[in-house]
Design a protein around this motif. Sequence first.
Motif, PDB file in Angstrom:
ATOM      1  N   GLY A 160       0.792  -1.217   0.000  1.00 57.51           N
ATOM      2  CA  GLY A 160       0.000   0.000   0.000  1.00 57.51           C
ATOM      3  C   GLY A 160       0.824   1.267   0.000  1.00 57.51           C
ATOM      4  N   GLU A 161       2.162   1.109   0.147  1.00 60.20           N
ATOM      5  CA  GLU A 161       3.044   2.284   0.140  1.00 60.20           C
ATOM      6  C   GLU A 161       4.005   2.255  -1.043  1.00 60.20           C
ATOM      7  OE1 GLU A 161       4.865   3.389   3.772  1.00 60.20           O
ATOM      8  OE2 GLU A 161       3.041   3.152   4.964  1.00 60.20           O
ATOM      9  N   ASN A 162       4.863   1.229  -1.076  1.00 63.58           N
ATOM     10  CA  ASN A 162       5.754   1.157  -2.245  1.00 63.58           C
ATOM     11  C   ASN A 162       5.516  -0.108  -3.080  1.00 63.58           C
ATOM     12  OD1 ASN A 162       6.850  -0.773  -0.589  1.00 63.58           O
ATOM     13  ND2 ASN A 162       8.926   0.070  -0.588  1.00 63.58           N
ATOM     14  N   GLY A 189     -10.261  -7.158  -5.269  1.00 54.73           N
ATOM     15  CA  GLY A 189     -10.133  -6.843  -3.849  1.00 54.73           C
ATOM     16  C   GLY A 189      -8.681  -6.645  -3.481  1.00 54.73           C
ATOM     17  N   GLY A 190      -8.317  -5.449  -2.994  1.00 58.68           N
ATOM     18  CA  GLY A 190      -6.935  -5.152  -2.633  1.00 58.68           C
ATOM     19  C   GLY A 190      -6.685  -5.291  -1.153  1.00 58.68           C
ATOM     20  N   VAL A 191      -5.404  -5.418  -0.786  1.00 58.92           N
ATOM     21  CA  VAL A 191      -5.019  -5.520   0.617  1.00 58.92           C
ATOM     22  C   VAL A 191      -5.328  -4.212   1.345  1.00 58.92           C
ATOM     23  CG1 VAL A 191      -3.069  -5.862   2.192  1.00 58.92           C
ATOM     24  CG2 VAL A 191      -3.284  -7.277   0.131  1.00 58.92           C
ATOM     25  N   THR A 192      -5.154  -3.089   0.648  1.00 58.65           N
ATOM     26  CA  THR A 192      -5.539  -1.789   1.186  1.00 58.65           C
ATOM     27  C   THR A 192      -6.481  -1.111   0.198  1.00 58.65           C
ATOM     28  OG1 THR A 192      -3.762  -0.538   0.119  1.00 58.65           O
ATOM     29  CG2 THR A 192      -3.255  -1.574   2.258  1.00 58.65           C
ATOM     30  N   GLU A 193      -7.085  -0.017   0.622  1.00 60.74           N
ATOM     31  CA  GLU A 193      -7.980   0.719  -0.272  1.00 60.74           C
ATOM     32  C   GLU A 193      -7.241   1.220  -1.494  1.00 60.74           C
ATOM     33  OE1 GLU A 193     -11.038   4.582  -0.098  1.00 60.74           O
ATOM     34  OE2 GLU A 193     -10.151   3.769   1.743  1.00 60.74           O
ATOM     35  N   VAL A 211     -16.141  -3.536 -13.533  1.00 59.41           N
ATOM     36  CA  VAL A 211     -15.169  -3.905 -12.504  1.00 59.41           C
ATOM     37  C   VAL A 211     -15.806  -3.643 -11.148  1.00 59.41           C
ATOM     38  CG1 VAL A 211     -12.896  -3.458 -11.514  1.00 59.41           C
ATOM     39  CG2 VAL A 211     -13.205  -3.398 -13.999  1.00 59.41           C
ATOM     40  N   HIS A 212     -15.997  -4.710 -10.395  1.00 54.07           N
ATOM     41  CA  HIS A 212     -16.674  -4.635  -9.098  1.00 54.07           C
ATOM     42  C   HIS A 212     -15.636  -4.700  -7.984  1.00 54.07           C
ATOM     43  CE1 HIS A 212     -19.974  -5.159  -6.224  1.00 54.07           C
ATOM     44  NE2 HIS A 212     -19.235  -6.103  -5.650  1.00 54.07           N
ATOM     45  N   GLU A 213     -15.541  -3.649  -7.202  1.00 52.83           N
ATOM     46  CA  GLU A 213     -14.565  -3.582  -6.115  1.00 52.83           C
ATOM     47  C   GLU A 213     -15.166  -4.152  -4.825  1.00 52.83           C
ATOM     48  OE1 GLU A 213     -13.027   0.373  -5.689  1.00 52.83           O
ATOM     49  OE2 GLU A 213     -12.951   0.707  -7.855  1.00 52.83           O
ATOM     50  N   VAL A 214     -14.390  -5.015  -4.146  1.00 52.32           N
ATOM     51  CA  VAL A 214     -14.809  -5.553  -2.853  1.00 52.32           C
ATOM     52  C   VAL A 214     -13.804  -5.121  -1.784  1.00 52.32           C
ATOM     53  CG1 VAL A 214     -16.061  -7.499  -3.846  1.00 52.32           C
ATOM     54  CG2 VAL A 214     -13.626  -7.756  -3.316  1.00 52.32           C
TER      55      VAL A 214
END
Length: 442
Positions: A160-162, A189-193, A211-214
């Motif tokens: 989520g940062e680099n 679905g990502g580990v962070t937003e 594209v459906h975001e969870v």
Amino acid sequence: MTKTKARPQNLIKQFESKKATIGVVGLGYVGLPLAVEKAKAGFTVIGFDIQEEKVGMVNDGNNYIGDVVQEDLQHLVNKQRLTATSDYAFLQDVDAVAICVPTPLDIYKQPNMQYVESSARSIAANISPGTLVVLESTTYPGTTEKLIKPILEEAGFIIGENIFLAYSPERVDPGNKQFNTKNTPKVVGGVTEECTKVAAALYRAVLDGDVHEVSSPKVAEMEKLLENTFRNINIALANEMAILCHKMDIDVWEVIDAAATKPYGFMPFYPGPGIGGHCIPIDPWYLTWIAREHNYHMKLIESAGEINDSMPDFIIQRCTEVLNEQRKSVNGSKIIVLGVAYKKDIDDYRESPILPVLKKLSELGAEWEVVDPYIPQFVVNDELVETVALTKEKLVEADLVIIATDHSVFDYDLLHKYANLIIDTRNSAVNRADINPSYQKI
């Protein structure tokens, strides 16, 4: 390695402008169509695979996957939009990479994650900061966060940062004339937003489908298993209905067609010789495995698996019955099997339910041949078998014909005119019982 925080918006702009280079690890039934669609969308794509034969075929513009158009692949290779390599050092040149490697089960029906883990380690060792990593291989909930995330963190990345990490399940239905990689909706679905936003931006730049975001990779991983477990269970119901209807002398296909007239609350599924392919026979077992890890037993799923796995035995039983009615035994009978592909009009026989049927026929002493214009050769009983052409002479000589896969290209008129005895496991497109009274459905 620098730990400077990457700006998600910069990567999103690269995707929107099609200036990013995309990597795809694994150039099989999922990876190659995905690589082609990304290249067609305007991206520069590098495909990675450990099999030099696949790498060479891609770089020569030679297609080996049914859902990829040969002319599309050749054009993209000629324009240098798509290249392939077995050298993972080129991962340092990509802005995003998708993992599309196999996730098979071992002999105990437990997930074998060696290909995913190996790919993740190769990626972690070679990618640059600011890269998006997306797992697409079907797997159990928790894989992205518990297997891939630690590997990336061990390499010094901060999610989520680099580095950006997400899961987006593949949805490939070989042979489907309506839906393909390009127009099928995608779940991300990502580990962070920030990870979710970046991954969703990539797919929106590539695909026509929604594209459906969870909220997390776990949700995306679980929904994929739900999709195919739903199909597995309903196919098992159709198969069990077929067995009961046979015992009661009822046409199960007519029953299903009648039920399908209801405009709500019913979706037709159909019986057959079993289930095949890499998804429906495999995915539910990921679910039962992870359920046991949480001290829960998925009884319905396991029962459905047992029913579907038993269908090849039911087909053998029906073969024995119809041959006995003709005062013949399976032992010594000449049997033609139409189709070894696991579904119609494709060239894929992975997990095909026809394979155990052929093995059992061999054990019982039958002499069989397989007709499949999509598959020139296949492996059964650890032996390479060549398929044959469907001819009048072979039909006349055969004691029994089994319609195992209802390919559209089969000459059903020829079949029904000259076959001595037919068992149809698929309710094939041309029901000619009026011409051939020996035609029977399962």
